[in-house]
Each structure stands twice: as structure tokens, then as C-alpha cells.
Design a protein around this motif. Structure first.
Motif: not given
Length: 206
Positions: A147-169
């Protein structure tokens, strides 16, 4: 011996959230054989997905998360092909933005497995890009649908509502990087990669 295979098509449309809109190309993944398939994500163009499926049975439409650009064709596809739409319950808040009058047909739960054409797909809950984001792992094929969790280049985007960078990492480090390094990662947007190639692109912590 099943002739299970992974098929890919790309659809184009608009991703909308937080008052913004962006043109996007989305990957759609079909896993199955000549008789039956599961569809992973249903973005933008139900007719294109129906054409790719042909006369096969869709066992399920598995939504990696509830952003509109992954589910906006799901209802039309599900109704046309008599296929259940399944979503992790933590993403209902996002689903309801696109389909306020139609519930998913069922829930995806962490560790749940689906069998199609003799191969198994396992649901891995990977919150961060979205609260109910999931990946689907097919160990028999050596493939992860991220899905949008892991891409070529690393984690998916977390800059919008209901997303969180520490959580995706944390999700990637605890749930995905333990998979075999050669596992192919088929993403929600853009090119495929491998678990081993992305390990260096995921921070140690966030």
C-alpha cells in the motif's frame, strides 16, 4: 500445481484530503489464476479493473487503507462483480469521507489470511500512513503488497490528517523489515522494490 500469478495495472485520478487535491497514479494488484483473484486496492477506474479481471471470480477487494485514491472505485467494482470489500476498521474515518452512505462488507484483521489460487495472503496491520493501513504478505510468492506504508525510497507520507511518522517507522521496523530481504515490495504508487533495499531508508527511530 496452481498457476497463481501477480498482475498489475495503473489507474489515474485525484487524491483529496485536508482540503487539497493532487493528481496521482495508483497501482492495482491482482493475485490469482485463471479462475479466481483478489484485488488489492480499487482506485479511480472500476471499468479498467473489471476488464483486467475478465470472467474470473473476485474473492475479495482488499483495501490497504481508506484514502480516497485507494477506495474510490471499490463500491462500483464490488457491486459489479459481487465481491466483498474489506477494510481495517481503524480506517473507517477515511473510508466514510469517500463512501459516507456505504459500509465496507467486512473487516481486515491483523494476522488474518486469505487463500486464492492455492496461495496465502496474510494481513499485517501497519499503522502510520493511516490508522488502519495494512500490508498483505504472500510468502509463497515472496511478495509484499505494501500500500502506502513502504515505497522505493522509504516510508510513506505522514504529513496529513490521521497519519504519524513515528508510528509508520515503528510499523515498518517491527513488522516488515523482519521479512526476508529478497521479498519483493509491490507498492501503492510507483515502482517495486525489496525489503533489503529499503532497510537503509528507514530511520532507526523517529
Amino acid at each position: 500445481m496452481s498457476d497463481v500469478r501477480v498482475e498489475h495495472l495503473t489507474t489515474s485520478g485525484v487524491f483529496s484530503l485536508d482540503g487539497g487535491s493532487w493528481d496521482v497514479d495508483n497501482n492495482v494488484w491482482l493475485v490469482g489464476d485463471d479462475e479466481e483473484v483478489v484485488v488489492i486496492d480499487a482506485p479511480h477506474d472500476a471499468d479498467a479493473i473489471i476488464e483486467a479481471v475478465g470472467d474470473r471470480d473476485i474473492l475479495a477487494i482488499l483495501c490497504t487503507h481508506g484514502h480516497n485514491d485507494h477506495v474510490n472505485a471499490a463500491v462500483k467494482l464490488g457491486d459489479a462483480m459481487d465481491a466483498p470489500i474489506l477494510l481495517h476498521p481503524d480506517d473507517r474515518v477515511l473510508w466514510d469521507m469517500t463512501h459516507p452512505d456505504r459500509e465496507p462488507d467486512g473487516e481486515l484483521t491483523d494476522g488474518e489470511t486469505f487463500e486464492v489460487a492455492g496461495t496465502e495472503l496474510t494481513v499485517i496491520h501497519t499503522p502510520g500512513h493511516a490508522p488502519g493501513a495494512v500490508c498483505l504478505y504472500a510468502p509463497g510468492l515472496g511478495v509484499l503488497f505494501s500500500g502506502d506504508t513502504l515505497f522505493q525510497g522509504g516510508p510513506g507520507a505522514t504529513g496529513r490528517s490521521y497519519s504519524d511518522f513515528p508510528t509508520i517507522v515503528e510499523s515498518i521496523r517491527s513488522r516488515l523489515l523482519s521479512l526476508p530481504a529478497e521479498t519483493v515490495v509491490n507498492t501503492g504508487h510507483g515502482p517495486a522494490t525489496t525489503i533489503g533495499a529499503e532497510e537503509a531508508n528507514v530511520p532507526e527511530d523517529a
